[in-house]
Design a protein around this motif. Structure first.
Motif, PDB file in Angstrom:
ATOM      1  N   PHE A 186     -47.775 -12.420  21.757  1.00 27.43           N
ATOM      2  CA  PHE A 186     -46.710 -11.768  20.997  1.00 27.43           C
ATOM      3  C   PHE A 186     -46.551 -10.300  21.386  1.00 27.43           C
ATOM      4  O   PHE A 186     -45.636  -9.640  20.881  1.00 27.43           O
TER       5      PHE A 186
ATOM      6  N   LEU B  58     -44.294 -16.567  12.669  1.00 29.57           N
ATOM      7  CA  LEU B  58     -44.800 -17.932  12.473  1.00 29.57           C
ATOM      8  C   LEU B  58     -44.677 -18.400  11.033  1.00 29.57           C
ATOM      9  O   LEU B  58     -45.101 -19.516  10.711  1.00 29.57           O
TER      10      LEU B  58
ATOM     11  N   GLN C  11     -53.551 -16.290  22.061  1.00 27.26           N
ATOM     12  CA  GLN C  11     -52.296 -16.614  21.386  1.00 27.26           C
ATOM     13  C   GLN C  11     -51.698 -15.375  20.712  1.00 27.26           C
ATOM     14  O   GLN C  11     -50.478 -15.171  20.720  1.00 27.26           O
ATOM     15  N   LEU C  12     -52.552 -14.558  20.120  1.00 28.66           N
ATOM     16  CA  LEU C  12     -52.076 -13.331  19.487  1.00 28.66           C
ATOM     17  C   LEU C  12     -51.491 -12.379  20.523  1.00 28.66           C
ATOM     18  O   LEU C  12     -50.444 -11.757  20.301  1.00 28.66           O
TER      19      LEU C  12
ATOM     20  N   VAL D 247     -46.707 -11.296  13.926  1.00 28.78           N
ATOM     21  CA  VAL D 247     -47.102 -12.691  14.099  1.00 28.78           C
ATOM     22  C   VAL D 247     -46.980 -13.446  12.771  1.00 28.78           C
ATOM     23  O   VAL D 247     -46.507 -14.586  12.721  1.00 28.78           O
ATOM     24  N   LYS D 248     -47.417 -12.820  11.702  1.00 28.65           N
ATOM     25  CA  LYS D 248     -47.345 -13.449  10.372  1.00 28.65           C
ATOM     26  C   LYS D 248     -45.908 -13.812  10.021  1.00 28.65           C
ATOM     27  O   LYS D 248     -45.637 -14.909   9.516  1.00 28.65           O
TER      28      LYS D 248
END
Length: 389
Positions: free
Chosen positions: A14, A341, A10-11, A337-338
């Motif tokens: 991105f 999301l 999932q990471l 990502v932080k």
């Protein structure tokens, strides 16, 4: 997001892979490569960073135990450590450097609306450098002293985020102030530096580029006062002066006036003297700007503690730079990502959770749900003695 995928997969979604492959193609990074191409090497190094692997043997062992999940990581098989060593020595580090610049640009766009601790609309950068000691007999390409090798990370930190804006890797002999010669200058931005960067010729280049700087004056600065503004001493500001340099060479290097602010910190009791070329900013804002520079010091502590750049997987210059730029990519990717999301966790917490759950098949939001605490960097020098009464 498909919860059937591992957190690592999932990471990696991105990552702008099209951009990465274009950089590889332009640099011909995969020319003649049969095993472990540039993309696979990045995935392996990202895994090593996220799970805090200490050596090539460590990476090989951990990946071998997860052979059934390697396909979902984008790997064909667990690479032997000899293959990893060859790839680190041979894959062009400039590929990962260019990719880091693209990720940094993406992250800065995402964090552009983040508030600053100081009430300013302009961009504020903190500039500093840190030294990473190496063994001279092994890293002979990075001489520093007679018995020691070292590299320096010259870092420009955008304090909105904070997000890396510029990094230059040099040998340990390069003086900090020399990085001002290659620093990208943005008109209207503030550059906050300590007094190690006090070079009037280079500061005048910043001034001519219509950028602003805040730094500290060295002891014995030869200057004359032209004008003193009224100040409220109850705020800690002792004086706010417009000055001109007296020294023959310094006056030729910086022929314009400067602003000198003397400020007494009520907490530490220290008196600090600031120099800036911004003539209208409130003196307390100038002091707050310099205080915000401490974020770059905290960043250096954080990155040394939580990213794998203290122990290198290879000894060549190419291997070391590849590892450092991969570490920067991972740091910026986690920040992206932080923000994307809207995860309400610190980067430290994010990385700690990922380090033990990269192969878990759950969503990132669920894995980090409810983790709203913050972990500060502890000053162990101030820790109480267990045996004191």
């Amino acid at each position: 997001m498909n919860t059937g995928k591992t957190l690592f997969a999932q990471l990696m979604e991105f990552v702008p892979w099209k951009t990465f492959t274009r950089i590889v193609a332009r640099r011909q990074g995969d020319r003649g490569v049969r095993t472990l191409n540039c993309v696979e090497l990045f995935r392996v190094l990202a895994f090593a960073q996220l799970t805090y692997r200490e050596s090539l043997r460590d990476i090989e062992a951990c990946l071998s135990t997860q052979a059934g999940k390697l396909y979902h990581m984008g790997l064909r098989q667990a690479p032997p450590r000899s293959t990893l060593a060859d790839a680190l020595a041979q894959r062009d580090w400039r590929i990962y450097f260019e990719f880091a610049q693209r990720l940094i640009a993406q992250a800065r766009t995402l964090y552009a609306s983040e508030p600053l601790e100081v009430n300013l609309d302009e961009t504020v950068y903190a500039l500093d450098a840190t030294t990473i000691d190496l063994c001279l007999s092994v890293f002979d390409w990075a001489p520093f002293r007679t018995t020691k090798a070292a590299i320096k990370l010259h870092t420009l930190l955008d304090l909105r985020g904070p997000i890396l804006s510029f990094i230059h890797i040099s040998d340990g002999k390069m003086h900090d102030v020399n990085v001002l010669d290659i620093l990208p200058i943005e008109a209207g931005a503030f550059y906050v530096m300590d007094r190690g960067y006090l070079d009037f010729a280079r500061l005048f280049v910043l001034h001519q580029a219509q950028a602003f700087f805040v730094t500290r004056a060295k002891a014995g600065l030869d200057a004359r006062r032209l004008y003193s503004a009224a100040v409220d001493r109850n705020t800690g500001v002792i004086c706010d002066q417009t000055i001109a340099l007296n020294g023959y060479y310094s006056a030729r290097k910086y022929p314009q006036t400067l602003r000198r602010i003397r400020f007494k910190d009520t907490v530490s009791g220290k008196t600090l003297v600031f120099l800036t070329n911004h003539m209208r900013l409130p003196p307390l804002t100038v002091a707050a700007l310099y205080k915000s520079r401490w974020q770059v010091e905290l960043f250096f502590k954080w990155i040394k503690q939580h990213l794998r750049i203290k122990q290198f997987y290879g000894t060549s210059e190419n291997a070391v730079k590849t590892q450092i730029w991969s570490a920067v990519c991972v740091y910026v990717l986690v920040a992206i990502v932080k923000k994307a999301l809207q995860l309400d966790v610190s980067l430290y917490t994010f990385l700690q959770i990922l380090s033990v759950t990269v192969f878990e098949k759950t969503s990132l939001q669920q894995a980090l749900a409810g983790l709203d605490y913050r972990t500060d960097i502890t000053d162990f020098a101030k820790q109480m003695n267990l045996f004191e009464i």
